[in-house]
Design an enzyme around this catalytic site. Structure first.
Site, PDB file in Angstrom:
ATOM      1  N   PHE A 159     -39.288 -18.131 -31.621  1.00  0.00           N
ATOM      2  CA  PHE A 159     -38.428 -18.010 -32.787  1.00  0.00           C
ATOM      3  C   PHE A 159     -39.267 -18.269 -34.025  1.00  0.00           C
ATOM      4  O   PHE A 159     -39.854 -19.326 -34.191  1.00  0.00           O
ATOM      5  CB  PHE A 159     -37.230 -18.966 -32.727  1.00  0.00           C
ATOM      6  CG  PHE A 159     -36.206 -18.559 -33.735  1.00  0.00           C
ATOM      7  CD1 PHE A 159     -35.316 -17.537 -33.454  1.00  0.00           C
ATOM      8  CD2 PHE A 159     -36.177 -19.138 -35.001  1.00  0.00           C
ATOM      9  CE1 PHE A 159     -34.399 -17.105 -34.406  1.00  0.00           C
ATOM     10  CE2 PHE A 159     -35.255 -18.721 -35.951  1.00  0.00           C
ATOM     11  CZ  PHE A 159     -34.372 -17.700 -35.651  1.00  0.00           C
ATOM     12  N   ARG A 172     -36.882 -18.427 -45.611  1.00  0.00           N
ATOM     13  CA  ARG A 172     -37.236 -17.024 -45.890  1.00  0.00           C
ATOM     14  C   ARG A 172     -38.378 -16.909 -46.886  1.00  0.00           C
ATOM     15  O   ARG A 172     -39.119 -15.935 -46.901  1.00  0.00           O
ATOM     16  CB  ARG A 172     -36.020 -16.276 -46.458  1.00  0.00           C
ATOM     17  CG  ARG A 172     -34.860 -16.118 -45.489  1.00  0.00           C
ATOM     18  CD  ARG A 172     -33.847 -15.125 -46.068  1.00  0.00           C
ATOM     19  NE  ARG A 172     -32.563 -15.179 -45.401  1.00  0.00           N
ATOM     20  CZ  ARG A 172     -32.249 -14.503 -44.287  1.00  0.00           C
ATOM     21  NH1 ARG A 172     -33.150 -13.728 -43.711  1.00  0.00           N
ATOM     22  NH2 ARG A 172     -31.052 -14.601 -43.758  1.00  0.00           N
TER      23      ARG A 172
HETATM   24  P1  IMP Z   1     -31.656  -7.636 -32.784  1.00  0.00           P
HETATM   25  O1  IMP Z   1     -30.420  -6.898 -33.220  1.00  0.00           O
HETATM   26  O2  IMP Z   1     -31.398  -8.535 -31.612  1.00  0.00           O
HETATM   27  O3  IMP Z   1     -32.866  -6.764 -32.585  1.00  0.00           O
HETATM   28  O4  IMP Z   1     -31.959  -8.730 -33.868  1.00  0.00           O
HETATM   29  C1  IMP Z   1     -32.331  -8.462 -35.100  1.00  0.00           C
HETATM   30  C2  IMP Z   1     -32.073  -9.640 -36.019  1.00  0.00           C
HETATM   31  O5  IMP Z   1     -32.086 -10.923 -35.377  1.00  0.00           O
HETATM   32  C3  IMP Z   1     -33.202  -9.660 -36.998  1.00  0.00           C
HETATM   33  O6  IMP Z   1     -33.001  -8.765 -38.052  1.00  0.00           O
HETATM   34  C4  IMP Z   1     -33.236 -11.109 -37.405  1.00  0.00           C
HETATM   35  O7  IMP Z   1     -32.328 -11.336 -38.465  1.00  0.00           O
HETATM   36  C5  IMP Z   1     -32.762 -11.880 -36.188  1.00  0.00           C
HETATM   37  N1  IMP Z   1     -33.908 -12.439 -35.441  1.00  0.00           N
HETATM   38  C6  IMP Z   1     -34.351 -12.094 -34.222  1.00  0.00           C
HETATM   39  N2  IMP Z   1     -35.411 -12.827 -33.847  1.00  0.00           N
HETATM   40  C7  IMP Z   1     -35.661 -13.669 -34.878  1.00  0.00           C
HETATM   41  C8  IMP Z   1     -36.646 -14.690 -35.103  1.00  0.00           C
HETATM   42  O8  IMP Z   1     -37.538 -14.985 -34.283  1.00  0.00           O
HETATM   43  N3  IMP Z   1     -36.570 -15.345 -36.286  1.00  0.00           N
HETATM   44  C9  IMP Z   1     -35.612 -15.078 -37.230  1.00  0.00           C
HETATM   45  N4  IMP Z   1     -34.692 -14.112 -37.067  1.00  0.00           N
HETATM   46  C10 IMP Z   1     -34.701 -13.437 -35.893  1.00  0.00           C
HETATM   47 MG    MG Z   2     -31.355 -13.565 -39.475  1.00  0.00          MG
END
Ligand code: IMP
Ligand code: MG
Length: 185
Positions: A159, A172
Site C-alpha cells: 500500500f 497526497r
Molecule cells: P482499482 O479500481 O482496484 O484498480 O483501484 C484503483 C484505486 O484504488 C486507485 O485509483 C486508488 O485510488 C486506490 N488504490 C489502490 N491501491 C492503492 C495504494 O496502494 N495506495 C493508494 N491508493 C490505492
Molecule cells: Mg484513493
C-alpha cells in the site's frame, strides 16, 4: 508538525528525482505515438492522478495542442482495500466523440475503476484512440483483466502513498512515493 513527524511510518520507494526521470521517459514515448494525432484529449482521474497528470503533460511534445479534462471516480473504501463498487462523483465531460483519448490514472489495482471508465468512454464517445497511462501498476492484485498502455512503475502488493496517492485522504502532497508501514489492511 515537522515533515519528519508527518511522514513517520512511510518508507520511501521512489524518490522525487526517480519519479521525474521516469515520467520524462513516458512523456517521450507518448509523444512518439501521439505525434501526428489531432488534438488529443487527456483525461485525468481525480484525485489520485493530479500530480502524475501535471508532470506528464509537460513532457508531451506533439504537433497538436492537448485538451485536458478531469473526472472524479472512486472505488469507495476508506482504508487500504477498495470495494468493488465504482462511484463517479464527478463525470461531466464535453462532447469528445471520435477523439483520441488518453486516460491518466494514479494506480491500477483490481482494475475495476479503469475497466468501468474505459467502457464508459467507449460507450459514450466511440474514441478513435483510447489509451491508458498509469503512474503505478500492481498486476498481482488484478480482479478484472486490465493492462495499461503506459506504466510508470510496476510495484508489488504494497500500500503506497504520496505523489497523489492517499491513505484516508492523507499524504497526497508528498513529492516521493512511499510504502505505508504498519497499516491495518
Ligand atoms: P482499482 O479500481 O482496484 O484498480 O483501484 C484503483 C484505486 O484504488 C486507485 O485509483 C486508488 O485510488 C486506490 N488504490 C489502490 N491501491 C492503492 C495504494 O496502494 N495506495 C493508494 N491508493 C490505492
Ligand atoms: Mg484513493
Amino acid at each position: 508538525m515537522t515533515m519528519e513527524t508527518a511522514t513517520a511510518g512511510i518508507k520511501e520507494i521512489y524518490s522525487s528525482a526517480q519519479i521525474q526521470a521516469r515520467i520524462k521517459e513516458l512523456g517521450q514515448e507518448i509523444s512518439k505515438e501521439f505525434r501526428t494525432l489531432e488534438k488529443p484529449v487527456v483525461i485525468g482521474v481525480m484525485k489520485g492522478a493530479f500530480c502524475f497528470l501535471a508532470d506528464l503533460v509537460r513532457h508531451i511534445d506533439i504537433e497538436s495542442p492537448l485538451q485536458i479534462e478531469f473526472v472524479r471516480l472512486s472505488s469507495y473504501g476508506s482504508g487500504t482495500e477498495s470495494s468493488g463498487n465504482v462511484q463517479a462523483p464527478y463525470l461531466d465531460l464535453p462532447n469528445i466523440k471520435r477523439r483520441h483519448i488518453l486516460v491518466v490514472e494514479d494506480i491500477i489495482d483490481s482494475g475495476r475503476t479503469a475497466k468501468f471508465f474505459l467502457e464508459y468512454l467507449r460507450d459514450q464517445f466511440d474514441p478513435q484512440t483510447l489509451k491508458l497511462a498509469a503512474f503505478l501498476d500492481k498486476p498481482s492484485r488484478r480482479v478484472v483483466p486490465m493492462e495499461p498502455d503506459y506504466t510508470g512503475f510496476q510495484i508489488e502488493d504494497l500500500f503506497v502513498v504520496g505523489y497523489g496517492l492517499d491513505y484516508a485522504e492523507n499524504y497526497r502532497e508528498l513529492p516521493f512515493l512511499g510504502e505505508m508501514v504498519n497499516v491495518e489492511a
